[in-house]
Design a protein around this motif. Structure first.
Motif, mmCIF file in Angstrom:
data_model
loop_
_atom_site.group_PDB
_atom_site.id
_atom_site.type_symbol
_atom_site.label_atom_id
_atom_site.label_comp_id
_atom_site.label_asym_id
_atom_site.label_seq_id
_atom_site.Cartn_x
_atom_site.Cartn_y
_atom_site.Cartn_z
ATOM 1 N N ASN A 66 0.124 -108.263 13.778
ATOM 2 C CA ASN A 66 -0.947 -107.321 13.415
ATOM 3 C C ASN A 66 -1.412 -106.487 14.604
ATOM 4 O OD1 ASN A 66 -2.022 -107.541 10.484
ATOM 5 N ND2 ASN A 66 -1.413 -109.616 11.058
ATOM 6 N N TRP A 69 1.900 -103.864 15.059
ATOM 7 C CA TRP A 69 2.213 -102.979 13.935
ATOM 8 C C TRP A 69 1.022 -102.821 12.998
ATOM 9 C CZ3 TRP A 69 6.203 -106.854 14.650
ATOM 10 C CH2 TRP A 69 7.438 -106.346 15.077
ATOM 11 N N THR A 70 1.008 -101.719 12.278
ATOM 12 C CA THR A 70 0.155 -101.554 11.101
ATOM 13 C C THR A 70 1.015 -101.971 9.916
ATOM 14 O OG1 THR A 70 -0.987 -99.691 12.113
ATOM 15 C CG2 THR A 70 -1.168 -99.913 9.722
ATOM 16 N N GLN A 72 1.978 -101.788 6.233
ATOM 17 C CA GLN A 72 1.823 -100.994 5.019
ATOM 18 C C GLN A 72 2.085 -101.829 3.766
ATOM 19 O OE1 GLN A 72 3.483 -99.321 7.749
ATOM 20 N NE2 GLN A 72 1.460 -98.434 8.011
ATOM 21 N N TYR A 94 6.338 -101.885 8.143
ATOM 22 C CA TYR A 94 5.413 -101.867 9.270
ATOM 23 C C TYR A 94 5.564 -100.542 10.010
ATOM 24 C CZ TYR A 94 5.419 -107.091 9.166
ATOM 25 O OH TYR A 94 5.326 -108.415 8.826
ATOM 26 N N ARG A 97 2.406 -99.549 16.427
ATOM 27 C CA ARG A 97 1.173 -98.932 16.919
ATOM 28 C C ARG A 97 1.429 -98.098 18.174
ATOM 29 N NH1 ARG A 97 -3.400 -100.958 14.275
ATOM 30 N NH2 ARG A 97 -3.010 -102.884 13.117
#
Length: 153
Positions: A66, A69-70, A72, A94, A97
């Motif tokens: 987390n 990556w964000t 989705q 993902y 970031r």
């Protein structure tokens, strides 16, 4: 009493909740994230490898995911259970970031649960794709086909 399948479903619905993770993971659980031991991969994804520290290994892995990556999408497509063993198959999307690169990967999980506690968990994904979401320069030169020629990614 939760079945092994229900325990894994509860875990997967709460991967960012340390209290839930601690309640469903055995204190001596083993978590294998992506491989057994690969220092090169660990330099990109620090949580990769085998962890024997119980819930802490799970919490640190999902916190790292987390942070890097964000997320989705994380979709379970199939989940099967036989006795203590649970197999999960799905896909995720993902976005890194750091570089804002999006990747979609299949994943698979082999988990073992006894007395509502996860004691073994192996998570696999397409690591070439996921680490590629952090790639700034080409991956390198490869020569995989004994009858072919080298190529660059």
């Amino acid at each position: 009493m939760k079945t092994p399948k229900e325990t894994i479903e509860l875990f997967l619905a709460n991967t960012t909740n340390p209290e839930v993770i601690e309640s469903v993971v055995d204190k001596n659980a083993t978590y294998i994230s992506l491989n057994f031991n690969n220092p090169e991969l660990q330099s990109i994804l620090p949580w990769a490898g085998t962890h024997h520290e119980g819930a802490e290994g799970f919490i640190n892995t999902f916190a790292g995911v987390n942070e890097f990556w964000t997320i989705q999408d994380f979709e379970v497509q199939d989940i099967f259970s036989e006795n203590e063993k649970v197999a999960v198959f799905g896909s995720f999307t993902y976005t890194s970031r750091t570089l804002n690169k999006q990747v979609t990967s299949p994943f698979s999980i082999l988990a073992k649960v006894k007395d509502e506690k996860i004691y073994h968990f192996m998570f696999l994904e397409d690591t070439l794709a996921t680490t590629g979401s952090f790639r700034i320069t080409p991956a390198g030169t490869f020569h995989s086909d004994p009858n072919g020629i080298e190529f660059k990614l």
